[in-house]
Scaffold this active site. Structure first.
Site, PDB file in Angstrom:
ATOM      1  N   SER A 118      71.276  83.700 -27.909  1.00 24.45           N
ATOM      2  CA  SER A 118      70.916  85.075 -28.247  1.00 24.45           C
ATOM      3  C   SER A 118      71.655  85.468 -29.526  1.00 24.45           C
ATOM      4  CB  SER A 118      71.232  86.015 -27.077  1.00 24.45           C
ATOM      5  OG  SER A 118      70.748  87.313 -27.348  1.00 24.45           O
ATOM      6  N   ASP A 165      71.724  85.941 -19.334  1.00 19.25           N
ATOM      7  CA  ASP A 165      70.532  85.091 -19.295  1.00 19.25           C
ATOM      8  C   ASP A 165      70.913  83.633 -19.528  1.00 19.25           C
ATOM      9  OD1 ASP A 165      67.817  84.458 -19.096  1.00 19.25           O
ATOM     10  OD2 ASP A 165      67.495  84.682 -21.248  1.00 19.25           O
ATOM     11  N   HIS A 177      66.507  84.415 -28.010  1.00 18.84           N
ATOM     12  CA  HIS A 177      66.111  85.822 -27.915  1.00 18.84           C
ATOM     13  C   HIS A 177      65.856  86.338 -29.328  1.00 18.84           C
ATOM     14  CE1 HIS A 177      68.610  86.313 -23.944  1.00 18.84           C
ATOM     15  NE2 HIS A 177      67.524  85.586 -23.772  1.00 18.84           N
TER      16      HIS A 177
END
EC number: 3.1.1.61
Length: 340
Positions: free
Chosen positions: A160, A285, A187
């Site tokens: 991310s 995540d 992401h």
């Protein structure tokens, strides 16, 4: 209550006014200055010492990317790029991330959404323990690595905040003879996953592309999951394939693509023949996916705190026992190759 000192750089007086008006409603933000071009920003920023800078990409006199590179030298500070969704804007945004920007926000579309996303990313930028470092280059020494000795079938990498420069530190180091497919779950805003793949392709010996629906995942190829879609690993006729689904409804607390969903599906399909890698990023995540891969006998690697821009995702996986090895970013490519 501590306040985040923000400096705004944008050539549009209207955008600067809208940002100041919208962000002034948030008590945690103190706007300490503004500039209409990069040259002016470079003079003012070291004087007011902001905690974070928002930087427009497309400006006269000195554009955003050039300003970012100069800012790295004179006053290193977390920077959030404001970009357009054009092809040129997306490409320049990825380049900015690889040159030290912490994150970006597309300024096209619904203004309330732009401001909401910007507020969240300002918080993340201030919390970031370090700025991403530009790519340093280098390749693996083939004499030190025997590829394929562990019989793996797949590598899944999740990232991310700080992910694009971290990926650029890993993927170009891997040899052209890499024997399995690699899937990247980053992401990122819809429209920016293909430019990310294109940028990685330009500096890598492996083929790098944005994944397409139901395509076969081939050895020696890196697949970047398309932003805005659910991505899972599937198997059709004995071959690994990309299962890409348009969500019926976008859940606010969910990621599209999700590292967990991709890794959980890999744990089901390739099990012990999977390597999971979790890089820098905010949140949790990927933690459950890493644990599932490890429990099936696969091998999992997490980026360490020292080299992570944000140590959320790797730490979450470590905390629940989902990680086989914790390593600095510079050592991850070799660890992948040694365990493939």
């Amino acid at each position: 209550m501590s306040r985040y000192k923000l400096f705004i750089v944008d050539d549009s007086a209207l955008i600067r006014l809208r940002l100041k008006t919208s962000l002034a409603l948030w008590p945690e933000i103190q706007i300490v200055g503004e500039a209409e071009n990069g040259q002016e920003a470079l003079k003012k920023i070291p004087l007011v010492k902001p905690d974070v800078v928002t930087l427009d990409l497309e400006m006269p006199v000195l554009d955003g990317l050039s300003t970012l590179k100069e800012l790295n030298k004179v006053y290193p500070v977390p920077v959030i790029m404001l970009s357009s969704l054009t092809t040129h804007g997306a490409k320049a945004t990825i380049e900015a991330l690889e040159n030290g920007a912490v994150d970006f926000v597309p300024k096209d579309g619904d203004w309330n959404k732009v401001v909401s996303e910007l507020k969240e990313k300002i918080k993340i930028a201030v919390l970031a323990k370090k700025r991403p470092k530009p790519f340093t280059g280098g390749t693996l020494n083939p004499k030190n690595v025997i590829l394929g000795k562990n019989g793996r079938q797949l590598v899944v990498i999740g990232a991310s905040t700080g992910g694009p420069p971290a990926l650029r530190e890993i993927i170009p180091k891997l040899p052209q003879t890499f024997p399995v497919p690699i899937v990247i779950i980053q992401h990122i805003t819809r429209g920016f996953s293909k430019p990310l793949a294109d940028q990685l392709a330009r500096v890598s010996r492996l083929k790098v592309k944005e994944a397409e629906k139901d395509e076969q995942l081939l050895p020696g190829t890196v697949y970047v999951a398309p932003a805005g879609y659910t991505f899972k690993i599937d198997k059709q006729g004995g071959s690994l394939t990309a299962k890409i689904i348009e969500p019926v409804e976008y859940l606010p607390a969910h990621f599209y693509p999700s590292v967990d969903e991709a890794m959980l599906s890999a744990a089901e399909v390739t099990g012990s023949k999977t390597i999971g890698v979790l890089l820098t990023g905010m949140g949790k995540d990927g933690a459950l996916g890493m644990k599932a891969i490890k429990e099936r006998g696969g091998y999992t690697i997490a980026q360490d705190e020292e080299t992570s821009v944000v140590y959320g995702m790797p730490k979450a996986a470590i905390d629940i026992g989902g990680v086989s090895r914790v390593l600095p970013l510079s050592a991850i490519a070799e660890e992948i190759a040694a365990n493939i």
